[in-house]
Write a protein that holds these residues in place. Structure first.
Motif, PDB file in Angstrom:
ATOM      1  N   THR A  59       4.602  -5.285  11.971  1.00  0.00           N
ATOM      2  CA  THR A  59       3.845  -6.185  11.088  1.00  0.00           C
ATOM      3  C   THR A  59       2.919  -5.418  10.155  1.00  0.00           C
ATOM      4  O   THR A  59       2.708  -5.837   9.023  1.00  0.00           O
ATOM      5  CB  THR A  59       3.025  -7.214  11.891  1.00  0.00           C
ATOM      6  N   ARG A  60       2.387  -4.300  10.584  1.00  0.00           N
ATOM      7  CA  ARG A  60       1.480  -3.546   9.700  1.00  0.00           C
ATOM      8  C   ARG A  60       2.209  -3.037   8.458  1.00  0.00           C
ATOM      9  O   ARG A  60       1.634  -2.990   7.378  1.00  0.00           O
ATOM     10  CB  ARG A  60       0.789  -2.415  10.441  1.00  0.00           C
ATOM     11  N   ILE A  61       3.479  -2.677   8.599  1.00  0.00           N
ATOM     12  CA  ILE A  61       4.265  -2.237   7.451  1.00  0.00           C
ATOM     13  C   ILE A  61       4.686  -3.446   6.621  1.00  0.00           C
ATOM     14  O   ILE A  61       4.625  -3.420   5.388  1.00  0.00           O
ATOM     15  CB  ILE A  61       5.500  -1.430   7.901  1.00  0.00           C
ATOM     16  N   ILE A  62       5.082  -4.514   7.289  1.00  0.00           N
ATOM     17  CA  ILE A  62       5.474  -5.729   6.565  1.00  0.00           C
ATOM     18  C   ILE A  62       4.319  -6.220   5.708  1.00  0.00           C
ATOM     19  O   ILE A  62       4.504  -6.594   4.553  1.00  0.00           O
ATOM     20  CB  ILE A  62       5.944  -6.823   7.547  1.00  0.00           C
ATOM     21  N   ARG A  63       3.120  -6.199   6.265  1.00  0.00           N
ATOM     22  CA  ARG A  63       1.934  -6.639   5.518  1.00  0.00           C
ATOM     23  C   ARG A  63       1.762  -5.812   4.239  1.00  0.00           C
ATOM     24  O   ARG A  63       1.403  -6.328   3.192  1.00  0.00           O
ATOM     25  CB  ARG A  63       0.695  -6.537   6.402  1.00  0.00           C
ATOM     26  N   GLN A  64       2.067  -4.539   4.306  1.00  0.00           N
ATOM     27  CA  GLN A  64       1.911  -3.671   3.138  1.00  0.00           C
ATOM     28  C   GLN A  64       2.982  -3.911   2.084  1.00  0.00           C
ATOM     29  O   GLN A  64       2.707  -3.806   0.892  1.00  0.00           O
ATOM     30  CB  GLN A  64       1.925  -2.201   3.558  1.00  0.00           C
ATOM     31  N   VAL A  80       0.285   4.400  -1.006  1.00  0.00           N
ATOM     32  CA  VAL A  80       1.332   4.803  -0.074  1.00  0.00           C
ATOM     33  C   VAL A  80       0.884   6.039   0.705  1.00  0.00           C
ATOM     34  O   VAL A  80       0.246   6.930   0.161  1.00  0.00           O
ATOM     35  CB  VAL A  80       2.673   5.063  -0.802  1.00  0.00           C
ATOM     36  N   THR A  81       1.204   6.018   1.994  1.00  0.00           N
ATOM     37  CA  THR A  81       0.824   7.148   2.852  1.00  0.00           C
ATOM     38  C   THR A  81       2.090   7.844   3.345  1.00  0.00           C
ATOM     39  O   THR A  81       3.162   7.237   3.394  1.00  0.00           O
ATOM     40  CB  THR A  81       0.027   6.653   4.075  1.00  0.00           C
ATOM     41  N   PRO A  82       1.970   9.087   3.732  1.00  0.00           N
ATOM     42  CA  PRO A  82       3.125   9.780   4.310  1.00  0.00           C
ATOM     43  C   PRO A  82       3.657   9.040   5.542  1.00  0.00           C
ATOM     44  O   PRO A  82       4.863   9.004   5.773  1.00  0.00           O
ATOM     45  CB  PRO A  82       2.574  11.161   4.683  1.00  0.00           C
ATOM     46  N   GLU A  83       2.759   8.439   6.326  1.00  0.00           N
ATOM     47  CA  GLU A  83       3.186   7.687   7.502  1.00  0.00           C
ATOM     48  C   GLU A  83       4.055   6.499   7.088  1.00  0.00           C
ATOM     49  O   GLU A  83       5.071   6.221   7.717  1.00  0.00           O
ATOM     50  CB  GLU A  83       1.978   7.189   8.293  1.00  0.00           C
ATOM     51  N   ALA A  86       7.475   7.770   6.018  1.00  0.00           N
ATOM     52  CA  ALA A  86       8.245   8.186   7.194  1.00  0.00           C
ATOM     53  C   ALA A  86       8.729   6.966   7.978  1.00  0.00           C
ATOM     54  O   ALA A  86       9.883   6.929   8.427  1.00  0.00           O
ATOM     55  CB  ALA A  86       7.401   9.098   8.084  1.00  0.00           C
ATOM     56  N   THR A  87       7.862   5.967   8.122  1.00  0.00           N
ATOM     57  CA  THR A  87       8.246   4.755   8.849  1.00  0.00           C
ATOM     58  C   THR A  87       9.373   4.034   8.133  1.00  0.00           C
ATOM     59  O   THR A  87      10.353   3.612   8.761  1.00  0.00           O
ATOM     60  CB  THR A  87       7.036   3.818   9.016  1.00  0.00           C
ATOM     61  N   GLU A  89      11.541   5.309   6.005  1.00  0.00           N
ATOM     62  CA  GLU A  89      12.763   6.115   6.100  1.00  0.00           C
ATOM     63  C   GLU A  89      13.416   5.951   7.468  1.00  0.00           C
ATOM     64  O   GLU A  89      14.635   5.806   7.566  1.00  0.00           O
ATOM     65  CB  GLU A  89      12.454   7.588   5.827  1.00  0.00           C
ATOM     66  N   HIS A  90      12.606   5.941   8.511  1.00  0.00           N
ATOM     67  CA  HIS A  90      13.126   5.749   9.870  1.00  0.00           C
ATOM     68  C   HIS A  90      13.769   4.370   9.996  1.00  0.00           C
ATOM     69  O   HIS A  90      14.881   4.245  10.527  1.00  0.00           O
ATOM     70  CB  HIS A  90      11.994   5.916  10.885  1.00  0.00           C
ATOM     71  N   GLU A  91      13.092   3.338   9.501  1.00  0.00           N
ATOM     72  CA  GLU A  91      13.628   1.981   9.572  1.00  0.00           C
ATOM     73  C   GLU A  91      14.907   1.859   8.748  1.00  0.00           C
ATOM     74  O   GLU A  91      15.856   1.190   9.147  1.00  0.00           O
ATOM     75  CB  GLU A  91      12.593   0.959   9.110  1.00  0.00           C
ATOM     76  N   HIS A  92      14.949   2.521   7.607  1.00  0.00           N
ATOM     77  CA  HIS A  92      16.147   2.520   6.766  1.00  0.00           C
ATOM     78  C   HIS A  92      17.324   3.115   7.523  1.00  0.00           C
ATOM     79  O   HIS A  92      18.430   2.559   7.523  1.00  0.00           O
ATOM     80  CB  HIS A  92      15.874   3.290   5.476  1.00  0.00           C
ATOM     81  N   ASP A  93      17.081   4.240   8.195  1.00  0.00           N
ATOM     82  CA  ASP A  93      18.140   4.889   8.975  1.00  0.00           C
ATOM     83  C   ASP A  93      18.609   3.998  10.123  1.00  0.00           C
ATOM     84  O   ASP A  93      19.811   3.892  10.393  1.00  0.00           O
ATOM     85  CB  ASP A  93      17.664   6.237   9.515  1.00  0.00           C
TER      86      ASP A  93
END
Length: 121
Positions: A59-64, A80-83, A86-87, A89-93
């Protein structure tokens, strides 16, 4: 519309809709008596939120990213943060792997149905 109608139209519980509000994923209006008021746009937003959650995004990413999804051609994250990168990119994979798995399963079921229908026809 009220929360009950939104819940019915989206197949989501009232409790979950309140949770989305707590997580700042959904912002209903309020009527004079304090009841939550939703419009048609909220139906699509709830479906979108559920899809993102089902895809594994927290949810923290969805909110963003939600504000950016209304205008897909103008996606821009000033903070945008590096975290976050990375998150995503991981979710995309992970999504890519899930899509491949679902595609294989769908194709196997299609093949099975074709054979069963052919054998009974």
């Amino acid at each position: 519309m009220r929360i009950g109608e939104l819940a019915d139209r989206t197949g989501t519980t009232r409790r979950l809709l309140r949770y989305y509000e707590e997580q700042q994923l959904l912002t209903p209006g309020r009527s004079g008596n304090g009841y939550r008021e939703y419009d048609e746009g909220h139906v699509d937003r709830v479906v979108q939120i559920r899809g993102l959650l089902d895809a594994g995004l927290p949810t923290r990413i969805i909110r963003q990213i939600l504000p950016c999804l209304d205008k897909p051609r103008a996606i821009y994250f000033p903070d945008v943060t590096p975290e976050m990168i990375a998150t995503l990119e991981h979710e995309h994979d992970q999504l890519t792997r899930r899509i491949a798995c679902l595609t294989r399963n769908r194709d196997a079921i299609t093949d099975y149905l074709r054979r069963v229908r052919g054998a009974s026809g």
